[in-house]
Design an enzyme around this catalytic site. Structure first.
Site, PDB file in Angstrom:
ATOM      1  N   HIS A 120     -11.630  18.310 -13.865  1.00 17.75           N
ATOM      2  CA  HIS A 120     -12.540  18.888 -14.856  1.00 17.75           C
ATOM      3  C   HIS A 120     -13.979  18.703 -14.379  1.00 17.75           C
ATOM      4  O   HIS A 120     -14.562  17.631 -14.557  1.00 17.75           O
ATOM      5  CB  HIS A 120     -12.358  18.206 -16.217  1.00 17.75           C
ATOM      6  CG  HIS A 120     -11.021  18.446 -16.835  1.00 17.75           C
ATOM      7  ND1 HIS A 120     -10.658  19.665 -17.370  1.00 17.75           N
ATOM      8  CD2 HIS A 120      -9.936  17.639 -16.981  1.00 17.75           C
ATOM      9  CE1 HIS A 120      -9.412  19.584 -17.846  1.00 17.75           C
ATOM     10  NE2 HIS A 120      -8.962  18.372 -17.617  1.00 17.75           N
ATOM     11  N   HIS A 130      -5.698  22.774 -11.357  1.00 13.40           N
ATOM     12  CA  HIS A 130      -4.501  21.951 -11.514  1.00 13.40           C
ATOM     13  C   HIS A 130      -3.575  22.181 -10.329  1.00 13.40           C
ATOM     14  O   HIS A 130      -3.397  23.314  -9.885  1.00 13.40           O
ATOM     15  CB  HIS A 130      -3.806  22.356 -12.825  1.00 13.40           C
ATOM     16  CG  HIS A 130      -2.336  22.102 -12.856  1.00 13.40           C
ATOM     17  ND1 HIS A 130      -1.404  23.118 -12.731  1.00 13.40           N
ATOM     18  CD2 HIS A 130      -1.628  20.953 -12.966  1.00 13.40           C
ATOM     19  CE1 HIS A 130      -0.185  22.598 -12.782  1.00 13.40           C
ATOM     20  NE2 HIS A 130      -0.286  21.293 -12.918  1.00 13.40           N
ATOM     21  N   ARG A 134       6.432  18.519  -6.451  1.00 19.45           N
ATOM     22  CA  ARG A 134       7.408  17.433  -6.594  1.00 19.45           C
ATOM     23  C   ARG A 134       8.674  17.741  -5.801  1.00 19.45           C
ATOM     24  O   ARG A 134       8.996  18.902  -5.530  1.00 19.45           O
ATOM     25  CB  ARG A 134       7.771  17.248  -8.071  1.00 19.45           C
ATOM     26  CG  ARG A 134       8.292  18.533  -8.701  1.00 19.45           C
ATOM     27  CD  ARG A 134       8.304  18.504 -10.229  1.00 19.45           C
ATOM     28  NE  ARG A 134       8.576  19.830 -10.757  1.00 19.45           N
ATOM     29  CZ  ARG A 134       7.651  20.749 -11.018  1.00 19.45           C
ATOM     30  NH1 ARG A 134       6.370  20.486 -10.818  1.00 19.45           N
ATOM     31  NH2 ARG A 134       7.978  21.943 -11.459  1.00 19.45           N
ATOM     32  N   HIS A 163      -6.320  32.992  -5.076  1.00 18.50           N
ATOM     33  CA  HIS A 163      -5.008  33.629  -4.942  1.00 18.50           C
ATOM     34  C   HIS A 163      -4.690  33.960  -3.482  1.00 18.50           C
ATOM     35  O   HIS A 163      -3.541  33.814  -3.044  1.00 18.50           O
ATOM     36  CB  HIS A 163      -4.929  34.882  -5.825  1.00 18.50           C
ATOM     37  CG  HIS A 163      -4.558  34.579  -7.242  1.00 18.50           C
ATOM     38  ND1 HIS A 163      -3.256  34.498  -7.655  1.00 18.50           N
ATOM     39  CD2 HIS A 163      -5.320  34.283  -8.317  1.00 18.50           C
ATOM     40  CE1 HIS A 163      -3.233  34.191  -8.957  1.00 18.50           C
ATOM     41  NE2 HIS A 163      -4.477  34.058  -9.378  1.00 18.50           N
ATOM     42  N   GLY A 276       7.192   8.110 -21.632  1.00 14.00           N
ATOM     43  CA  GLY A 276       6.334   7.886 -20.469  1.00 14.00           C
ATOM     44  C   GLY A 276       5.049   7.181 -20.887  1.00 14.00           C
ATOM     45  O   GLY A 276       4.713   7.130 -22.070  1.00 14.00           O
ATOM     46  N   ASN A 277       4.336   6.647 -19.902  1.00 14.02           N
ATOM     47  CA  ASN A 277       3.046   6.013 -20.142  1.00 14.02           C
ATOM     48  C   ASN A 277       2.089   7.094 -20.683  1.00 14.02           C
ATOM     49  O   ASN A 277       1.731   8.016 -19.955  1.00 14.02           O
ATOM     50  CB  ASN A 277       2.554   5.456 -18.807  1.00 14.02           C
ATOM     51  CG  ASN A 277       1.166   4.843 -18.903  1.00 14.02           C
ATOM     52  OD1 ASN A 277       0.399   5.126 -19.807  1.00 14.02           O
ATOM     53  ND2 ASN A 277       0.854   4.016 -17.931  1.00 14.02           N
TER      54      ASN A 277
END
Lengths: 292, 292
Positions: A120, A130, A134, A163, A276-277
């Site tokens: 940000h 963003h 994974r 893009h 989750g945390n």
């Protein structure tokens, strides 16, 4: 660590797991270094009173196995807030969840490693962004991820540059990859109750099970693309002046980002619902937001 | 209006509908007047440069039948933002939704009228508060609602005063009402992923079908209680000084309020999922929020 990560009977799968983990951690280091370099480089009258931003790293353990490191830069000159998480976790999915995860229906054991980043910037002309990639291993193994740009003031040339660089990375997966993964992002990064996209899109992909080795190469290409293009887009606009009206518009647009993440984002809702945390799950939320 | 509201065959039900609507609209006028009077009365060095806040009213129509009026005060001296909505809507529930609403399984027609209010004061010592009461008529008829206090800095005496006034109102429903409706609020206004309550509680009640006339009397008592106690609690602290640290803490606590509303609040999620006006549904969100 509560128990060692399960070792996959296939040595190639096991080697790729370790290589993926090492890649995500190295990418984190390179992204943090690139962002800190921008912090050192900026000369802007509005932020001259601030010290160049630096990442703080906080390790955390997951009770069921594994853990990660939250990296957080706050109140920098260029970046008002950046969260970069890397994590490698393993264990067994809960029975009701295992049935919904590919390859986990019969055997609920899993291993997962990844990186997620949300930036940000302070300057309303510099677009938030963003990145999240994974590697997941159950009885199957695949890569997934995505990257998108969330400009406060959309700019066609900037959108095209972002893009174009992702499209280049998509060549590693194949010629049909960019249109397919771009469409997937357009579908995913959408706020139904507002009837609007959350940003100007990017790519989104998942469950590339057909060829995990190529999925890894593609995921590396996505990481390299983001590392090259995003700091370049930030540098291009970070010295622009801005007005109070532009700042107010930025805080309002950040509200849309919060609405998307808390109402729709699958990763966020999964993290909150599975205990989750919360500080790690919600690290992506903007530092200051307005609903005027 | 797309079609007239269905007239219930029972004249007493019909009379109560119109009385409830009139009550909610009159309560809105009285609450707005009380808040504007506080705006006129405040003398605080931090807000002396601001004009006393006033409500703007924006009517809206619901395509399926009925509509309402959004009332919004922004950037006042006492209140940074207050949203007060009254609405009276009717039509037919979608088939998958009708089965989940009391008395609508066989006949999906409904009529509903209500008031909702969320106040976000500027001074971190002054507690935000929420009130929401409604009358719903399907083949059954009932009242529901709730009120809770969300102090930035909890204060035992203030919390006790708020609860005592609601407990008094609960006497209209019966001697067991306050402990039951207080426990319901404690259960409802809870943020599982944070493991914490969203505020210091209040009351929550719904589907008081056994005696709608008494439900209406009780709902009026809740409105009267809120109208009396909340402005009193605001006035008690609105002239206090505050520090930048207290302001930062306020902005962070407001984030918890956003997390609750977007992730868990049934009314908010129902409104967003069923294509309600997002500005009206999200009017409860605080004006400025931080996730540091």
């Amino acid at each position: 660590m509560s128990e060692p990560a399960p070792v996959h009977p296939d040595a190639a799968v096991e080697a790729r797991k370790q290589a993926a983990r090492a890649w995500f951690e190295a990418l984190r280091d390179r992204l943090c270094a690139a962002f800190e370099a921008l912090e050192d480089r900026l000369d802007h009258p509005r932020t001259a009173h601030l010290a160049p931003g630096r990442f703080e790293r906080r390790p955390w353990r997951r009770p069921g196995g594994g853990g990660g490191v939250m990296g957080l830069m706050r109140e920098g000159r260029v970046f008002e807030k950046v969260g970069v998480n890397v994590s490698t976790v393993w264990g067994r999915f809960e029975p009701d969840f295992a049935g919904r995860v590919r390859g986990a229906g019969e055997d609920p054991r899993f291993w997962a490693s990844g990186i997620s980043l949300v930036a940000h910037p302070r300057n309303p002309h510099v677009p938030p962004a963003h990145l999240n990639t994974r590697h997941i291993v159950t009885t199957e193994a695949w890569f997934g991820g995505g990257a998108d740009l969330n400009p406060i003031v959309p700019d066609d040339a900037e959108t095209a540059a972002f893009h174009a660089r992702l499209a280049e990375a998509c060549q590693v997966w194949g010629p049909e990859a960019y249109p397919r993964f771009k469409a997937w992002a357009d579908d995913y990064f959408y706020i139904p109750h507002r009837g609007e996209a959350r940003g100007v899109g990017g790519i989104f992909y998942d469950e590339l099970v057909a060829d995990p080795e190529r999925g890894f190469a593609f995921t590396r290409a996505v990481g390299e693309a983001f590392l090259e293009v995003y700091p370049r887009l930030v540098a291009a606009k970070m010295e622009r002046p801005w007005s109070e009206e532009e700042r107010a518009h930025q805080l309002m647009r950040r509200g849309r980002y919060v609405e998307f993440n808390l109402v729709y984002d699958r990763g966020t809702r999964f993290g909150l619902e599975t205990g989750g945390n919360p500080d790690a799950v919600l690290m992506s939320l903007p530092p200051l937001v307005a609903w005027p």
